[in-house]
Design an enzyme around this catalytic site. Structure first.
Site, PDB file in Angstrom:
ATOM      1  N   GLU A  59      54.652  21.966  62.437  1.00 21.47           N
ATOM      2  CA  GLU A  59      55.738  21.634  61.356  1.00 21.47           C
ATOM      3  C   GLU A  59      57.016  22.449  62.081  1.00 21.47           C
ATOM      4  O   GLU A  59      56.893  23.355  62.464  1.00 21.47           O
ATOM      5  CB  GLU A  59      55.048  22.365  60.081  1.00 21.47           C
ATOM      6  N   GLY A  60      57.945  21.779  61.664  1.00 21.64           N
ATOM      7  CA  GLY A  60      59.421  22.265  61.935  1.00 21.64           C
ATOM      8  C   GLY A  60      59.743  21.659  63.351  1.00 21.64           C
ATOM      9  O   GLY A  60      61.037  21.406  63.428  1.00 21.64           O
TER      10      GLY A  60
END
Length: 677
Positions: free
Chosen positions: A593-594
């Site tokens: 994530e990210g």
């Protein structure tokens, strides 16, 4: 911020300290500068004052324009507020502005309100802005009432403007010391005062102030709340720290890493007051948080601008591009324009990644390696791994935040009600601190065992989805698909939904029963960012699940979110469809994530750069790069033919070559490829 690490800058200094020369050197690289002169003309008999003004005028390059605001103190506020993102303003100086403000000709007036209006204009300015002001706080208290009134008003002005600016420098004896941000830039020597206009080229060639984050290793505390009870300290890791052994010499520098001094500890269940842990303390910057009445369903938070987004997209059709335009990236331009409140949005310069690390116990974490999320957090904090590398490549700060661990959702609530309140407030404060630091864009990331299953449970509770359809496959460290672990996760989500089938589906109830600490904290971040008008890039199940929950608390939050990619995750696709967020690309990256958002960020910035800098096509009135095509005299200053008159039409229909109608009737359709007359 600008390419030098700042967007709005206040330069303080004493008399003859060199503050004006320092300010001028900072904007010498700008193609055009609007010099805002605030000082009144003064007594005609005062030749010394006239000589000072003449010396200031002689130093300005010919490409600069000058605007006088001495006639009205409110004019300076109007000039700053009206300046566009492609403009550079140099205001010299605020001492002259205060002199005019206190002039009896402008009294009675609310000086405090006028100073507040100036600070608000500086804070919301989209232009590159440098303000010069005398520092009078080191001198003796004047003995006359008028002198005391001046120093008091100027001191109040300096404090208000310094708070509104994202950088402040103090010039003493020709040497600049950076007061804000706390990590200083290298000392910038002020060029010697010019005695003639010929000295200006040497000054223009002087080196500019370096980006504040390129200084030697510094450790700075985050700005504490005004209540002094936040208990959060951020460590600023500058690029000159020891480089990990697995980083080659040619690799990018480490990102700016900000971490809380201690992991947030929820209040004990036996506490007499809910949420009394140190990390849940109220902030004076948001008074209503102290009462516990802000984070509740139906909050009224800001919305992006309704008009600037469509205006920015319409403007793209007029740009001088050889093809059809930006395609789906038009959404980025419209989003940035609406969230920035301007039809010519600028690329996001100051970006911060919030990495939320929190594990879920029970069947939600089936197939996850114990301790893996903590290792990922340590890796990011050390500048290693995909997320940290991409953050450094994008010049983004990285903040690692530990969320409270979540209990097995199939057996009971994942969090207590008090822990949910504390997590929401803590997330809100993280967004508030980012906004105070001048962050223009947040990237919401998460790493935690069981996070995807918790997000699937939230989606099932808020969107009516079937858990197996929104829960992605489980992939082991060896790249193999573990269907057994996937079935355990599905069973955990099923049992949790069955356990809560008669429970309320309010936002906080969903977070307590199913979402857990990471999703609750992410929800607080989204709400706080919305309150401070900071856009957020979502990436992954935790961020989209938080956006689903935030709808019941503040429906405005989803309008401040942008989804670069769905990452091939079915839960993210469903949440995006419910929230009305169209993924911009279909890269199907699975880097954690990210990381996908950061991988797409350069593309988004490129679209905004083109939208802000490309000129209008010559056929629509834009500049002609070849210098003009008219045989009688080219073009005049505004780009029109020199021999045209104002009453001539933009287009004249030619006479038909043969029989037929010469005009199109009002009731006849116009071919879509033609422009109607």
């Amino acid at each position: 911020m600008s390419v030098d690490g700042w967007h709005t800058l206040l330069v303080l200094g004493g008399i003859r300290s060199g503050k004006s020369e320092f300010a001028e050197s900072l904007v010498a690289d700008a193609p055009t500068v609007r010099y805002v002169a605030t000082a009144p003309a003064g007594d005609p008999e005062d030749t010394e004052w006239a000589i000072r003004l003449a010396a200031h005028r002689a130093r300005r390059p010919g490409s600069w324009s000058t605007e006088e605001t001495a006639a009205d103190p409110g004019r300076l506020v109007e000039v700053i507020a009206a300046a566009g993102p492609n403009e550079t303003l140099l205001v010299d100086d605020l001492g002259g502005w205060v002199t005019v403000l206190l002039d009896p000709a402008h009294q009675p007036a609310d000086d405090t309100a006028t100073i507040a209006e100036l600070a608000a204009a500086v804070r919301s300015s989209t232009a590159r802005l440098v303000l010069v002001s005398p520092e009078v706080g080191l001198s003796l208290v004047p003995t006359t009432p008028l002198g005391r009134a001046f120093t008091d008003a100027l001191g109040a002005t300096n404090r208000a403007v310094a708070d509104a600016c994202d950088a402040v420098a103090l010039v003493v004896a020709g040497q600049a010391a950076w007061l804000k941000p706390a990590t200083p830039a290298p000392a910038h020597a002020v060029p010697p005062a010019a005695t003639s206009p010929e000295a200006e080229p040497a000054r223009a060639a002087a080196p500019h102030a370096a980006t504040p984050w390129t200084a030697a290793t510094q450790t700075k505390p985050a700005a504490p709340s005004q209540a002094g009870t936040t208990g959060i300290t951020a460590n600023q890791t500058a690029p000159t720290q020891a480089v990990p052994a697995d980083l080659g010499a040619g690799d990018v520098t480490l990102p700016e890493v900000l971490t809380p001094a201690a992991a947030p500890v929820p209040a004990p269940a036996t506490s007499s007051e809910p949420g009394t842990g140190d990390w849940a303390a109220p902030t004076m910057a948001l008074p209503m948080i102290a009462t516990g009445l802000v984070i509740q369903p139906g909050m009224e938070l800001p919305m992006p601008d309704d008009y600037t987004g469509p205006q920015a997209v319409d403007r793209l059709a007029t740009l001088d591009v050889p093809g059809a335009g930006l395609g789906v990236l038009e959404q980025v331009v419209g989003f940035a324009a609406a969230t920035q409140g301007t039809s010519t949005p600028r690329p996001w310069d100051s970006v911060r990644v919030l990495l939320i690390q929190g594990d879920h116990a029970g069947g939600a974490s089936a197939g996850a390696t114990p301790g893996e999320s903590a290792r990922r957090a340590r890796q990011a904090r050390a500048g290693r791994g995909a997320l940290a590398r991409l953050a450094a490549e994008n010049r983004a700060g990285l903040q690692i935040v530990e969320a409270p661990a979540s209990a097995p959702m199939e057996d009971g609530p994942a969090l207590s009600a008090d822990e949910v309140e504390a997590a929401l407030r803590y997330g809100w404060r993280l967004a508030e601190q980012a906004a105070d630091a001048g962050v223009q864009l947040l990237v919401l990331a998460a790493c935690g065992a069981g996070a995807e299953a918790a997000a699937a449970a939230v989606l099932a509770a808020t969107a009516g989805a079937e858990p197996p359809t929104v829960l992605g496959r489980v992939v082991t460290e060896q790249g193999e698909i573990d269907d057994t672990a996937w079935m355990v996760r599905c069973a955990a989500v099923r049992d949790a939904l069955h356990r809560t089938r008669r429970s309320a589906r309010e936002a906080k109830d969903v977070l307590a029963e199913l979402g857990g600490g990471d999703i609750a904290l992410a929800t607080g971040v989204l709400l706080g960012a919305t309150a401070r008008k900071v856009p957020v890039l979502l990436d992954g199940p935790v961020g989209t699940a938080a956006a689903m929950v935030s709808r019941d608390l503040a429906g405005q939050a989803r309008h401040w979110c942008l989804l670069p990619d769905h990452g091939g995750r079915p839960g993210v696709r469903l949440a995006a469809d419910v929230l009305g967020l169209t993924p911009l690309v279909d890269l199907r990256l699975d880097l954690g994530e990210g990381a996908t958002a950061l991988a797409a960020l350069p593309l988004l910035r490129s679209a905004l750069t083109l939208a802000a800098t490309l000129p209008v096509h010559p056929s629509l009135g834009g500049p002609d790069d070849e210098g003009g095509t008219d045989d009688q005299g080219g073009t005049d200053d505004d780009g029109r033919d020199a021999d045209r008159t104002d009453d001539e039409p933009d287009f004249t229909e030619p006479e038909p070559a043969g029989p037929g109608p010469t005009t199109v009737g009002a009731d006849e359709p116009v071919h879509p490829g033609r422009r109607a007359d």
